[in-house]
Design a protein around this motif. Sequence first.
Motif, PDB file in Angstrom:
ATOM      1  N   PRO A 210      -5.196  52.837  72.091  1.00 11.01           N
ATOM      2  CA  PRO A 210      -5.840  51.833  72.952  1.00 11.01           C
ATOM      3  C   PRO A 210      -5.204  50.457  72.785  1.00 11.01           C
ATOM      4  N   TRP A 211      -5.543  49.553  73.705  1.00  8.28           N
ATOM      5  CA  TRP A 211      -4.981  48.207  73.673  1.00  8.28           C
ATOM      6  C   TRP A 211      -5.314  47.515  72.360  1.00  8.28           C
ATOM      7  N   GLN A 212      -4.336  46.823  71.822  1.00 10.69           N
ATOM      8  CA  GLN A 212      -4.579  46.038  70.618  1.00 10.69           C
ATOM      9  C   GLN A 212      -3.564  44.912  70.533  1.00 10.69           C
ATOM     10  N   ASP A 213      -3.956  43.861  69.796  1.00  9.78           N
ATOM     11  CA  ASP A 213      -3.069  42.722  69.582  1.00  9.78           C
ATOM     12  C   ASP A 213      -2.059  43.054  68.493  1.00  9.78           C
ATOM     13  N   TYR A 214      -0.886  42.420  68.608  1.00 14.02           N
ATOM     14  CA  TYR A 214       0.113  42.464  67.547  1.00 14.02           C
ATOM     15  C   TYR A 214       0.428  41.029  67.149  1.00 14.02           C
ATOM     16  N   PRO A 215       1.034  40.813  65.976  1.00 13.00           N
ATOM     17  CA  PRO A 215       1.274  39.435  65.519  1.00 13.00           C
ATOM     18  C   PRO A 215       2.036  38.608  66.551  1.00 13.00           C
ATOM     19  N   ALA A 216       1.527  37.422  66.829  1.00 12.89           N
ATOM     20  CA  ALA A 216       2.182  36.515  67.784  1.00 12.89           C
ATOM     21  C   ALA A 216       3.520  36.051  67.223  1.00 12.89           C
ATOM     22  N   ASP A 217       4.515  35.884  68.108  1.00 17.47           N
ATOM     23  CA  ASP A 217       5.829  35.443  67.645  1.00 17.47           C
ATOM     24  C   ASP A 217       6.265  34.125  68.269  1.00 17.47           C
ATOM     25  N   ARG A 218       5.392  33.532  69.079  1.00 17.97           N
ATOM     26  CA  ARG A 218       5.661  32.205  69.629  1.00 17.97           C
ATOM     27  C   ARG A 218       4.362  31.415  69.671  1.00 17.97           C
ATOM     28  N   ALA A 219       4.471  30.142  70.004  1.00 16.23           N
ATOM     29  CA  ALA A 219       3.303  29.262  70.041  1.00 16.23           C
ATOM     30  C   ALA A 219       2.305  29.653  71.120  1.00 16.23           C
ATOM     31  N   ASP A 220       2.737  30.506  72.080  1.00 13.20           N
ATOM     32  CA  ASP A 220       1.816  30.909  73.148  1.00 13.20           C
ATOM     33  C   ASP A 220       0.795  31.951  72.697  1.00 13.20           C
ATOM     34  N   GLY A 221       0.910  32.391  71.440  1.00 10.43           N
ATOM     35  CA  GLY A 221      -0.042  33.353  70.901  1.00 10.43           C
ATOM     36  C   GLY A 221       0.206  34.785  71.328  1.00 10.43           C
ATOM     37  N   LEU A 222       1.335  35.028  71.981  1.00  8.64           N
ATOM     38  CA  LEU A 222       1.652  36.360  72.486  1.00  8.64           C
ATOM     39  C   LEU A 222       2.732  37.026  71.636  1.00  8.64           C
ATOM     40  N   CYS A 223       2.835  38.340  71.765  1.00  9.49           N
ATOM     41  CA  CYS A 223       3.906  39.058  71.070  1.00  9.49           C
ATOM     42  C   CYS A 223       4.850  39.656  72.105  1.00  9.49           C
ATOM     43  N   SER A 224       6.093  39.884  71.717  1.00  5.79           N
ATOM     44  CA  SER A 224       7.127  40.330  72.643  1.00  5.79           C
ATOM     45  C   SER A 224       6.924  41.782  73.051  1.00  5.79           C
ATOM     46  N   ALA A 225       7.466  42.118  74.230  1.00  6.70           N
ATOM     47  CA  ALA A 225       7.413  43.498  74.695  1.00  6.70           C
ATOM     48  C   ALA A 225       8.190  44.420  73.757  1.00  6.70           C
ATOM     49  N   GLY A 226       9.241  43.881  73.153  1.00  7.60           N
ATOM     50  CA  GLY A 226      10.010  44.674  72.196  1.00  7.60           C
ATOM     51  C   GLY A 226       9.178  45.119  71.013  1.00  7.60           C
ATOM     52  N   GLU A 227       8.304  44.252  70.549  1.00  4.76           N
ATOM     53  CA  GLU A 227       7.403  44.613  69.452  1.00  4.76           C
ATOM     54  C   GLU A 227       6.429  45.696  69.889  1.00  4.76           C
ATOM     55  N   VAL A 228       5.951  45.602  71.113  1.00  3.66           N
ATOM     56  CA  VAL A 228       5.024  46.599  71.648  1.00  3.66           C
ATOM     57  C   VAL A 228       5.665  47.990  71.636  1.00  3.66           C
ATOM     58  N   LEU A 229       6.938  48.057  72.060  1.00  4.94           N
ATOM     59  CA  LEU A 229       7.620  49.349  72.147  1.00  4.94           C
ATOM     60  C   LEU A 229       7.686  50.062  70.797  1.00  4.94           C
TER      61      LEU A 229
END
Length: 560
Positions: A210-229
């Motif tokens: 299911p959907w879950q957060d991963y550690p943010a890698d920029r100031a926007d609080g989001l994580c990269s698609a590469g990390e998701v993969l």
Amino acid sequence: MEKQWWHTKTAYQIYPKSFCDTNGDGIGDLPGIIDKLDYLKDLGIDILWLSPIYCSPLADQGYDISDYYNIDPRFGTMEDMDRLIAEAKKRDMYILMDLVVNHCSDEHAWFRKACEDPEGEYGKYFYIEDCPDGKRPCNWRSYFGGSVWEPLPGHQDKCYLHMFHKKQPDLNWENPKLREEIYTMINWWLDKGLAGFRIDAIINIKKPLPWQDYPADRADGLCSAGEVLKHADGIGAFLSEMRDRCFLPHGAFTVGEVFNEKPEELPDFIGDHGYFSSMFDFNETIFGGSGNGWYDQTPITPNDYRSCCFASQKKVGDIGMLSNIIENHDEPRGVSRYIPEGECSIPAKKLLATMNIMLRGLPFIYQGQEIGMENVEFQSIREVNDISTLDEYQVARKAGLTPDAALKAVNRLSRDNARTPFQWDASANAGFTDGTPWLPVNRNYTRINLASQKNDPDSVYQYYRRLLALRKDPRYAETVVYGDLVPVFEDQDRVMAYYRTSAAQTLLVIGNYKTEPQTLTLSSKIRKVVLNNLPQLKTEGDTITLEGYQAVILDVSSDS
């Protein structure tokens, strides 16, 4: 590795919008491709990959498809497509289309129906979730910047997933009905006579649920698609099903755009019974990447380029055959990327071609590469069309770069570099169109164009013809196509060299990646100079002296 019909071929990517315009609307078209088939055949091309020509609003230049069963009128008609397939067949050439099935356009009928009834059948074709008070299901960042979640039109309490542009909603591969729709479409095209597909962004079809957060890698609080993969498991079930239902019954050739594969998965992807026939080698294109953005990417050096190529060759070995590129529609021009600034000469362009095309694998030439087309020099960000470049410019500005510094940073890697019109000649608009080109022609077109090189035996174009002919020359084909690759002189600064060996012979491919001469001692006797990008080769005893950016292919004794 079992031998396949496509192993001995050479492929060529056409970006239809920028290749050849026959009706004066400033956009390349299918009749233009048909008109140039003899040119491509004479160059030595067998397989043509067309970037998307399906109906599309062009939010991402055709990679947002609104109708998989029709040709966009900008490019022509289905009758033109049928004629292209037929004319290619007459010349023993094969047509590949771009298969874009991770996502479609938000103007596709499926998505429109999903918006009308998110709980209905078509709502399940996409990833649609409740987003109370705008709360997103997870913190993933789109490849083009910003959250992957966008409010669903007409339903502000719901949102849909888009790993790419917001006008490219991701298709829900977990839904078997959706997969059936895709397989029906693929088989329809293969039944029309396509030889196969280049498969776009396919690694993204499996989401970690299911959907879950991963550690943010920029100031926007989001994580990269590469990390998701990295967290997505089980894609093989989808890919093997698609192979068995579509590709195998038609004997189709398929080449996957695959990132983030694990070494142990390579046999699954491109082994004798792999999901795909081949996959692109992106080792050089991703070198130096930074999570901060393009502005922070480390430029690749000649030694880095050599290491990247050899690492890919070692990783794959005899498992299967890679598809090797210098550039494509998503990358800048290779001669501007892999040749150090200030050193981009004609011999340097020929050296880069030699080093890449003689690698083990299927060569994919990108339109204009064969005449040495170079990057554009943007004078202003207003000249940029590419959505990815525009996003990265803003990322660089937010990181504190000045407008000039940010422009220079994104100019180096912009996708627009490869999307400017093909430079056919020195006439207005480089002979691409009688109208106004959709994207301005590179300002250097009067200096770099096909007409000026066509009859020049020392041109980049003629060198490519000779280089590609080696794959079909019965004296060398077995070694060039199937021979082992053994690196040599790896400790020599800015020398790239490797043996291609077979039972019949040993070829030494060697290039001096410097502007000044280098002298090297060979362990094998030279029997013949097969190809040389300069008029002469200096030899004395067991040594050779390579001039700046000299590249040679030598037939040597096999006791190396």
